[in-house]
Design a protein around this motif. Structure first.
Motif, PDB file in Angstrom:
ATOM      1  N   SER A  71       0.857  -1.172   0.000  1.00 12.60           N
ATOM      2  CA  SER A  71       0.000   0.000   0.000  1.00 12.60           C
ATOM      3  C   SER A  71       0.894   1.221   0.000  1.00 12.60           C
ATOM      4  O   SER A  71       1.971   1.215   0.585  1.00 12.60           O
ATOM      5  N   ASN A 122       8.617  -0.570   6.904  1.00  9.78           N
ATOM      6  CA  ASN A 122       8.007  -1.897   6.857  1.00  9.78           C
ATOM      7  C   ASN A 122       8.238  -2.616   5.534  1.00  9.78           C
ATOM      8  O   ASN A 122       7.720  -3.695   5.334  1.00  9.78           O
ATOM      9  N   ASN A 151       0.323   3.681   1.630  1.00  5.82           N
ATOM     10  CA  ASN A 151       0.267   4.218   2.988  1.00  5.82           C
ATOM     11  C   ASN A 151       1.253   3.528   3.920  1.00  5.82           C
ATOM     12  O   ASN A 151       1.405   3.938   5.059  1.00  5.82           O
ATOM     13  N   ALA A 152       1.900   2.459   3.431  1.00  6.94           N
ATOM     14  CA  ALA A 152       2.823   1.720   4.292  1.00  6.94           C
ATOM     15  C   ALA A 152       4.005   2.601   4.657  1.00  6.94           C
ATOM     16  O   ALA A 152       4.503   3.369   3.832  1.00  6.94           O
ATOM     17  N   GLU A 153       4.436   2.494   5.901  1.00  7.64           N
ATOM     18  CA  GLU A 153       5.666   3.174   6.286  1.00  7.64           C
ATOM     19  C   GLU A 153       6.822   2.473   5.580  1.00  7.64           C
ATOM     20  O   GLU A 153       6.863   1.249   5.499  1.00  7.64           O
TER      21      GLU A 153
END
Lengths: 354, 282
Positions: free
Chosen positions: B147, B154, B149-151
């Motif tokens: 995604s 990660n 939005n993933a940091e």
């Protein structure tokens, strides 16, 4: 704790590259979900603990705790720490700290009153000038730390003594009476309403939370603390971001000093605030979920951290427990919060696909 | 001493995206690069290989504006340019992806892809647009990320490297310098980057210079290969005109005749030490 998808051996053993990639995608999606929940949880946990503590004292102590006067006490304790923490969080996020904030808190209102009483400046203008002096000390902290590459711990330790000495010198070691009426007092935390200081704190915290999460200033602050060289390489003015955080912290600390003096004792004590308040603000930030390592933080969390400490201290007070017990509990709370934060971060990061 | 002048190194047919003429760089008494004549055509992928200390990183750092050459010049599209700084090189369309990735671990993917170029609505970040653009960028060049939005923390090493490359590509890079993009990466992770480079080569709107250690990977994605030995380009061939064997042979010869260089280095070391003992490097 274990994500079932991660421990599925068939996914790990799949030889086909596409299948493995797909599995990795599923795996990280699952963990990302958990990670994001934990992120939210990090703020949520301090809110929950605060609510539980409030309920505990409210039930146990009744109106002694929930009465208007006592809520005012909690609000006062929380406000000054939360306003300073709003600046400290910005500093902590970009990997710095300001130890002198508690002294700026004491200096600014005294400077304001001297300018008003001795120089005849209107209070409003005296306030602006005093805040500019506070900002100048913040600028000094930032410039020395960033340009001369001194650790902020050392720079601001020096400023701490410098500002404290200066305050005692100009104030002649005795408190300055604070103004008690007029528009100025009505605007800045009049003592006639218990909530008049905390609304300022909430307003500042909300604005800074939005700044941190939704503006370039916030994103670049996070980038500066998260990857200093990388952010600089991307063209972000990392040194300016740090200096800005030092300035805003000093200005908030000075402003909190003015509000706090008007609202509570109606006098400005050169020994007000000090290191105790500064460390309370840093503790509130840490308890609220801001790591000292830089790169992440939450201003809202710090407000709840300050509220949590306020409720604890006040509750202990009402229960007749010694303040020493509170100090011990505060110490344990800081360590627990920090352990929780680092473990949660490690748990989130540990999810990284190899 | 001087590498033979290859007619293909001139701009007779069409100006190269990047060309260098007689680049030399010295650090004190150490000559890091001498007479480097390098050429990268538009949309071409050039693989830079060579032993540690052969001068690959110095060359890349000159092209990225970090070092200034002592001799020679750099030409972009046939125009001589003086690359004064990394920022200046970037403004001319030269983007570098270093090993120490310029990504911020604690920010999500979409923020990293727009770092320092964030679209805004008034004073606020236009996160919706950033997310949509990030999704489009990544789909466009075929990077699969759980995604946007993933940091970044990660993600895997390959995914992070891919995001760093994607960011450079979408900052209007004309020339992309990849400094060991496959270092410290497993086969699967490296595959993400090789796929990405292959894809960019097919699109052909960016020229790529990449430092590579694994020769098989060079033949996998590069149009052309340059071998750097002791600060000189000793081989400049199209990948279809050479082979892993030929490259290995050249490097093996370097080791066999290495005594000359080693002795020279030993002498240098004893000089700087001033104790007259032969350097341990020999």
């Amino acid at each position: 704790m274990a994500d079932p998808v991660t421990s599925d051996p068939s996914a790990a053993d799949a030889a086909d590259l596409d299948a493995t990639a797909a599995a990795a995608r599923v795996r990280s999606t699952g963990l990302r979900g958990v990670g994001q929940n934990l992120m939210r949880l990090r703020e949520l946990s301090v809110v929950l603990v605060t609510a539980v503590l409030f309920a505990y004292f409210a039930i146990g102590q009744g109106s002694a705790f929930t009465g208007k006067d006592n809520l005012g006490n909690i609000a006062n304790y929380t406000s000054a720490a939360a306003i300073i923490a709003a600046g400290e969080v910005m500093l902590l996020v970009c990997g710095e700290i300001d130890l002198s904030a508690g002294m700026t808190f004491a200096m600014t209102p005294i400077l304001m009153m001297l300018l008003h009483n001795n120089q005849g400046l209107p209070l409003g203008i005296a306030l602006v000038v005093a805040l500019l002096v506070a900002a100048a000390f913040g600028l000094f902290n930032g410039l020395v730390t960033v340009l001369l590459r001194l650790p902020a711990f050392i720079t601001t330790l020096g400023t701490l003594y410098l500002v404290h000495g200066l305050t005692l010198k100009v104030a002649g070691s005795h408190p300055e009476p604070a103004p008690t009426d007029g528009t100025f007092v009505q605007v800045f935390a009049s003592q006639s309403h218990w909530w008049s200081e905390i609304v300022w704190a909430i307003a500042i915290v909300v604005v800074m939370q939005i700044v941190l999460t939704s503006t370039r200033w916030g994103a670049y602050t996070i980038a500066t603390g998260g990857n200093y060289l990388g952010a600089a390489e991307a063209g972000i003015k990392v040194r300016a971001m740090k200096i800005r955080a030092f300035v805003i912290t000093a200005v908030f600390a000075g402003f909190a000093g003015v509000l706090d003096g008007i609202h509570t004792p109606q006098s400005f004590d050169p020994n007000a605030g000090g290191n105790d308040l500064m460390f309370t603000a840093v503790a509130a930030s840490v308890i609220g979920g801001t790591a000292l390592l830089g790169g992440s933080g939450t201003v809202i969390g710090a407000l709840f951290g300050a509220l949590l400490l306020g409720i604890l201290q006040d509750g202990f007070n009402i229960k007749g427990l010694s303040v020493n017990t509170f100090i011990m509990v505060e110490g344990i709370a800081i360590i627990l919060a920090m352990v929780l934060n680092t473990q949660l971060t490690r748990f989130r990061r540990g999810a990284r696909a190899e | 001493m001087t590498a033979p002048r290859d007619p293909s190194l001139t701009d007779e047919a069409a100006p190269a995206a990047v060309r260098t003429e007689g680049l030399a760089k010295r650090f004190g008494t150490v000559t890091a690069l001498r007479d480097i004549n390098l050429r990268v055509g538009h949309g071409e992928v050039l693989g830079l290989i060579g032993d540690n200390g052969a001068g690959k990183s110095t060359l890349v750092k000159i092209l990225t504006g970090f070092h200034q050459p002592d001799e020679g010049r750099v030409l972009l599209n046939g125009e001589p340019v003086e690359l004064r700084s990394v920022q200046h090189a970037r403004s001319l369309g030269i983007e570098t992806v270093f090993q120490d990735l310029a990504l911020v671990n604690t920010l999500p993917v979409y923020m990293n892809l727009h770092l320092n170029k964030e679209p805004r609505i008034g004073p606020f970040l236009d996160k919706r647009r950033m997310r949509a653009q990030a999704r489009r960028y990544l789909d466009d060049i075929g990077i699969s990320i759980p995604s946007v939005n993933a940091e970044v923390a990660n993600l895997s090493g390959g995914q992070r490297q891919a995001i760093a490359v994607a960011r450079s590509v979408y900052s209007d890079a004309k020339i992309l310098l990849l400094d060991e993009p496959l270092a410290a990466m497993g086969a699967k992770e490296g595959g993400i980057i090789l796929d990405l480079v292959r894809m960019l080569r097919e699109r052909g709107d960016v020229s790529i210079i990449m430092i590579v250690h694994n020769y098989a990977q060079v033949f996998d994605v590069c149009d052309r290969v340059n071998l750097l030995q002791h600060g000189e380009i000793t081989l400049d061939k199209r990948t279809e005109d050479t082979s892993v064997e030929e490259l290995l042979d050249l490097v093996a010869t370097e080791y066999r005749t290495g005594g000359k260089f080693a002795a020279g280095r030993g002498q240098y070391l004893s000089e700087v030490r001033g104790d007259g003992t032969p350097g341990s490097a020999a």
